[in-house]
Design a protein around this motif. Structure first.
Motif, PDB file in Angstrom:
ATOM      1  N   ASN A  93       0.807  -1.224   0.000  1.00 59.51           N
ATOM      2  CA  ASN A  93       0.000   0.000   0.000  1.00 59.51           C
ATOM      3  C   ASN A  93       0.838   1.272   0.000  1.00 59.51           C
ATOM      4  OD1 ASN A  93      -2.546  -1.400   0.234  1.00 59.51           O
ATOM      5  ND2 ASN A  93      -2.007  -1.806   2.375  1.00 59.51           N
ATOM      6  N   SER A  94       2.140   1.142   0.212  1.00 57.91           N
ATOM      7  CA  SER A  94       2.975   2.327   0.417  1.00 57.91           C
ATOM      8  C   SER A  94       3.671   2.824  -0.843  1.00 57.91           C
ATOM      9  CB  SER A  94       4.034   2.028   1.492  1.00 57.91           C
ATOM     10  OG  SER A  94       3.408   1.784   2.729  1.00 57.91           O
ATOM     11  N   PHE A  95       3.898   1.923  -1.813  1.00 51.49           N
ATOM     12  CA  PHE A  95       4.598   2.351  -3.018  1.00 51.49           C
ATOM     13  C   PHE A  95       3.731   3.358  -3.775  1.00 51.49           C
ATOM     14  CE2 PHE A  95       6.471   2.027  -7.259  1.00 51.49           C
ATOM     15  CZ  PHE A  95       7.818   2.108  -6.939  1.00 51.49           C
ATOM     16  N   ARG A  96       4.345   4.474  -4.138  1.00 48.73           N
ATOM     17  CA  ARG A  96       3.725   5.648  -4.773  1.00 48.73           C
ATOM     18  C   ARG A  96       2.942   6.508  -3.780  1.00 48.73           C
ATOM     19  NH1 ARG A  96       2.405   1.673  -8.694  1.00 48.73           N
ATOM     20  NH2 ARG A  96       3.817   1.738 -10.489  1.00 48.73           N
ATOM     21  N   SER A 139      11.181  -0.459  -5.377  1.00 42.29           N
ATOM     22  CA  SER A 139      10.704  -1.641  -4.658  1.00 42.29           C
ATOM     23  C   SER A 139      11.271  -2.902  -5.288  1.00 42.29           C
ATOM     24  CB  SER A 139       9.171  -1.695  -4.695  1.00 42.29           C
ATOM     25  OG  SER A 139       8.687  -2.884  -4.106  1.00 42.29           O
ATOM     26  N   THR A 140      11.682  -3.857  -4.436  1.00 44.82           N
ATOM     27  CA  THR A 140      12.188  -5.136  -4.929  1.00 44.82           C
ATOM     28  C   THR A 140      12.113  -6.177  -3.817  1.00 44.82           C
ATOM     29  OG1 THR A 140      14.088  -6.256  -5.942  1.00 44.82           O
ATOM     30  CG2 THR A 140      14.586  -4.575  -4.311  1.00 44.82           C
ATOM     31  N   TYR A 145      12.319   1.499  -0.783  1.00 47.07           N
ATOM     32  CA  TYR A 145      12.736   2.741  -0.147  1.00 47.07           C
ATOM     33  C   TYR A 145      12.065   3.918  -0.823  1.00 47.07           C
ATOM     34  CZ  TYR A 145      16.473   3.172  -3.775  1.00 47.07           C
ATOM     35  OH  TYR A 145      17.189   3.254  -4.947  1.00 47.07           O
ATOM     36  N   ALA A 146      11.894   4.968  -0.031  1.00 47.05           N
ATOM     37  CA  ALA A 146      11.396   6.254  -0.509  1.00 47.05           C
ATOM     38  C   ALA A 146      12.451   7.280  -0.124  1.00 47.05           C
ATOM     39  CB  ALA A 146      10.057   6.589   0.133  1.00 47.05           C
ATOM     40  N   HIS A 147      12.994   7.957  -1.113  1.00 45.78           N
ATOM     41  CA  HIS A 147      14.053   8.912  -0.794  1.00 45.78           C
ATOM     42  C   HIS A 147      13.807  10.251  -1.481  1.00 45.78           C
ATOM     43  CE1 HIS A 147      16.657   7.021  -4.282  1.00 45.78           C
ATOM     44  NE2 HIS A 147      15.516   7.497  -4.710  1.00 45.78           N
ATOM     45  N   GLY A 148      14.457  11.270  -0.926  1.00 45.60           N
ATOM     46  CA  GLY A 148      14.253  12.606  -1.470  1.00 45.60           C
ATOM     47  C   GLY A 148      15.381  13.545  -1.110  1.00 45.60           C
ATOM     48  N   THR A 149      15.342  14.706  -1.731  1.00 46.87           N
ATOM     49  CA  THR A 149      16.340  15.754  -1.500  1.00 46.87           C
ATOM     50  C   THR A 149      15.757  16.843  -0.609  1.00 46.87           C
ATOM     51  OG1 THR A 149      15.607  16.962  -3.474  1.00 46.87           O
ATOM     52  CG2 THR A 149      17.380  15.368  -3.767  1.00 46.87           C
TER      53      THR A 149
END
Length: 337
Positions: A93-96, A139-140, A145-149
């Protein structure tokens, strides 16, 4: 949540750390990783590296070019930019769902006095509709992971210079980045924090996310000697590898034309996996040799400055083209005019 401290500034190593934690640190708890990179361009997984960067400027200024696993557009990093990554199980449910992972960061910024920070659209954080953070996911194997600047005090001129698309006509089958108005966070911080370093900014964000008053109270995992050994292997296999950073680019075509004193030269190249797969040279110059010899010398060469220059320097340009120099031919094939 587990925090993994990291003081490394090499983007190749930092992306390897992130990749390693994703693959090998199996835990149901979210992992938080921060990293601060030296000047670098981080390319999205599906992008054409050659199209996204100003290669001449990158070479001249020693800017790292590294492809990440996640999708999205090319971004410029420097020591004024803080990168964050949340590494978690993929619950389906978390991807995107960028709001889930940007919310702790936005709340931390609000606590620091940056009240205008908010998520806008799919994956950008903005202040007054000016972007200061781009976010991506990967995702794999049941992990993601969710990453950002977080642009605290990044050199915005370098953002423009380093990411300027080449002036050559490059027709790509890849995905172009969307350019946005950008801002730094620093001008929006309270006056007492205007001199904050990126490391100090990182520590404040860390404390806010964990809801504690001291770094000593943060649940921390220190990377071991074995961890670093494995991280080095990831660096060598992927992020420090030209084939990954450039050769992974989609197939594209390069067309270059210029008129010299010896006549016009029109060069067409087809580049696959970062190497010249086909080459055709046209023009009204007068050569003594068969131009197919030159075309065949170019085929198989990496479309990269050093390798290409080595090959061009071996060509007898006066025989095939007339009174011109090897440097003229190289500049026509590769350099920006």
């Amino acid at each position: 949540m587990i925090y993994v401290p990291n003081e490394n500034n090499d983007p190749r190593v930092n992306l390897a750390i992130e990749n390693y934690l994703l693959d090998k640190m199996k835990t149901d708890e979210p992992i938080l990783l921060f990293y601060i990179n030296e000047p670098s361009i981080i390319i999205g997984r599906n992008q054409n590296t050659f199209e996204e960067i100003n290669q001449d400027y990158v070479d001249e200024h020693g800017i790292h070019v590294v492809r990440r696993l996640s999708g999205g557009g090319a971004v410029y990093h420097d020591l004024g930019n803080l990168n964050y990554s949340f590494i978690t199980p993929d619950d389906g449910n978390s991807f995107r769902n960028f709001a889930r992972f940007t919310e702790p960061v936005v709340n931390a910024l609000h606590d620091m006095g940056v009240e205008g920070a908010r998520l806008k659209g799919r994956n950008d954080l903005v202040i007054d509709d000016m972007k200061f953070s781009g976010n991506a996911m990967y995702s794999t194997n049941g992990r993601m992971y969710a990453h950002g600047t977080l642009m605290l005090d990044s050199d915005k001129n370098e953002v423009t210079n380093a990411l300027k698309v080449r002036k050559d006509k490059i027709e790509s089958k890849g995905i172009k980045s969307i350019r946005s108005r950008v801002t730094n966070i620093k001008p929006f911080l309270p006056e007492e924090n205007q001199d904050m370093t990126t490391e100090e900014f990182r520590n404040e964000i860390l404390l806010k996310i964990f809801g504690v008053d001291s770094v000593d109270e943060v649940n921390t995992y220190e990377l071991t000697e074995d961890d670093w050994k494995n991280i080095k292997e990831y660096t060598n296999k992927y992020y420090g590898n030209w084939d990954w950073n450039y050769g992974h680019s989609p197939e594209f075509n390069v067309e270059r034309y210029e008129r010299f004193s010896i006549g016009s030269i029109d060069i067409r190249l087809n580049v696959k996996e970062g190497k010249i797969a086909n080459a055709k040279i046209y023009g009204d110059f007068f050569g003594r040799g068969d131009i197919k010899d030159v075309e065949e010398q170019l085929i198989g060469t990496k479309y990269e400055r050093e390798d290409l220059k080595k090959v061009v320097d071996t060509i007898d340009v006066k025989k095939y083209f007339g009174d011109m120099e090897n440097e003229d031919l190289f500049n026509l094939i590769y350099s920006i005019k």
